[in-house]
Design an enzyme around this catalytic site. Structure first.
Site, mmCIF file in Angstrom:
data_model
loop_
_atom_site.group_PDB
_atom_site.id
_atom_site.type_symbol
_atom_site.label_atom_id
_atom_site.label_comp_id
_atom_site.label_asym_id
_atom_site.label_seq_id
_atom_site.Cartn_x
_atom_site.Cartn_y
_atom_site.Cartn_z
ATOM 1 N N CYS A 99 0.838 -1.198 0.000
ATOM 2 C CA CYS A 99 0.000 0.000 0.000
ATOM 3 C C CYS A 99 0.877 1.253 0.000
ATOM 4 O O CYS A 99 1.434 1.607 -1.030
ATOM 5 C CB CYS A 99 -0.997 -0.026 1.160
ATOM 6 S SG CYS A 99 -2.327 1.205 0.977
ATOM 7 N N HIS A 189 -3.648 -5.212 0.625
ATOM 8 C CA HIS A 189 -3.159 -5.461 1.988
ATOM 9 C C HIS A 189 -3.159 -6.959 2.292
ATOM 10 O O HIS A 189 -4.143 -7.492 2.818
ATOM 11 C CB HIS A 189 -4.037 -4.745 3.011
ATOM 12 C CG HIS A 189 -3.809 -3.273 3.083
ATOM 13 N ND1 HIS A 189 -2.835 -2.712 3.883
ATOM 14 C CD2 HIS A 189 -4.432 -2.248 2.446
ATOM 15 C CE1 HIS A 189 -2.861 -1.397 3.743
ATOM 16 N NE2 HIS A 189 -3.816 -1.084 2.878
ATOM 17 N N GLU A 191 -1.750 -8.335 4.663
ATOM 18 C CA GLU A 191 -1.714 -8.497 6.127
ATOM 19 C C GLU A 191 -3.084 -8.335 6.780
ATOM 20 O O GLU A 191 -3.243 -8.670 7.965
ATOM 21 C CB GLU A 191 -0.719 -7.495 6.741
ATOM 22 C CG GLU A 191 -1.217 -6.065 6.899
ATOM 23 C CD GLU A 191 -1.210 -5.235 5.623
ATOM 24 O OE1 GLU A 191 -1.348 -4.003 5.723
ATOM 25 O OE2 GLU A 191 -1.087 -5.812 4.513
#
Length: 247
Positions: A99, A189, A191
């Site tokens: 990002c 993302h 994560e």
């Protein structure tokens, strides 16, 4: 060897209280690899508060996190990372930008990042990969389409000349870039879990409504994204192996 998580921002306070902060998401995803590879040490450097970027040894790798900051605002701590990232790239160290990290890597290596003309993209969306992933050390075993969590107002507007486009979607033509045999960045993302994504969408209800989107529909559409999430463990294995494959 060290795998550095370069922290560039904080999550919302309630997200931190319930789920942890950005660096914890990465450490949770990559920690099991470090547990089985004692030669690999995970370390965190907060680029905003910890001074100069860490000195990287041969064999080290790095991940640059997301942030609520904006790359085009050119904050001093962010600009200080650019020559450090160029040096790591020139040394062929493993790198993964996420990002904000995606946009910062692209800008550091000669591209341009800034506000997306179509506005914010938030929610669970599919990313379509190009044939350039064939044989790729990180993405080569992924399907040509997979779901990913996204939340961003800025994007890579022009990739650097050194970058190959690996992935795109309807909103963003540069969802995934490769800058070398062991250097990548992604707008999405990996994560984020589904609960974290829902929390972000809840915070963005007003902004999304003003943009003509239905935040409740976006929240209902959130799913887990195992293919995207698995990239972090694959990247950690790549660093641990010291080679060009993540197997």
């Amino acid at each position: 060897m060290k795998l550095w998580v370069i922290k560039t921002g904080d999550a919302f306070a309630d997200v931190i209280a319930e789920h942890g902060d950005f660096e914890h998401f990465f450490m949770s995803a990559m920690g099991p690899v470090a547990d089985t590879h004692p030669e690999l040490e995970l370390a965190v450097h907060d680029a905003r508060h910890d001074g100069e970027p860490p000195e990287l040894a041969e064999g080290d790798g790095l991940v640059i996190t997301g942030s609520h900051a904006m790359v085009s605002h050119a904050e001093a701590w962010s600009e200080a990372l650019k020559p450090w990232l160029v040096d790591a790239w020139q040394r062929d160290l493993p790198m993964l930008g996420v990002c904000y990290g995606h946009q910062l890597m692209a800008a550091a290596l000669g591209g341009e990042s800034g506000y997306h003309p179509a506005g914010r993209e938030s929610g669970t969306f599919r990313v379509e990969m190009t044939e350039a992933i064939n044989g790729d050390a990180l993405f080569g075993e992924l399907p040509l389409q997979f779901a990913a969590q996204l939340t961003h107002a800025q994007s890579v507007l022009r990739p650097p000349a050194c970058a190959a486009i690996l992935g795109h979607n309807a909103h963003d033509p540069y969802q995934t870039l490769r800058y070398g045999p062991r250097q990548w960045s992604v707008q999405f993302h990996p994560e984020f879990t589904a609960p974290v994504m829902r929390s972000y969408l809840a915070h963005q209800r007003q902004a999304l409504s003003e943009q003509g989107q239905d935040p409740e529909r976006l929240i209902a559409g959130v799913t887990e994204t195992p293919e995207a999430t698995g990239l972090l463990a694959r990247f950690a294995r790549l660093v641990a192996s010291g080679g060009a494959t993540a197997s």
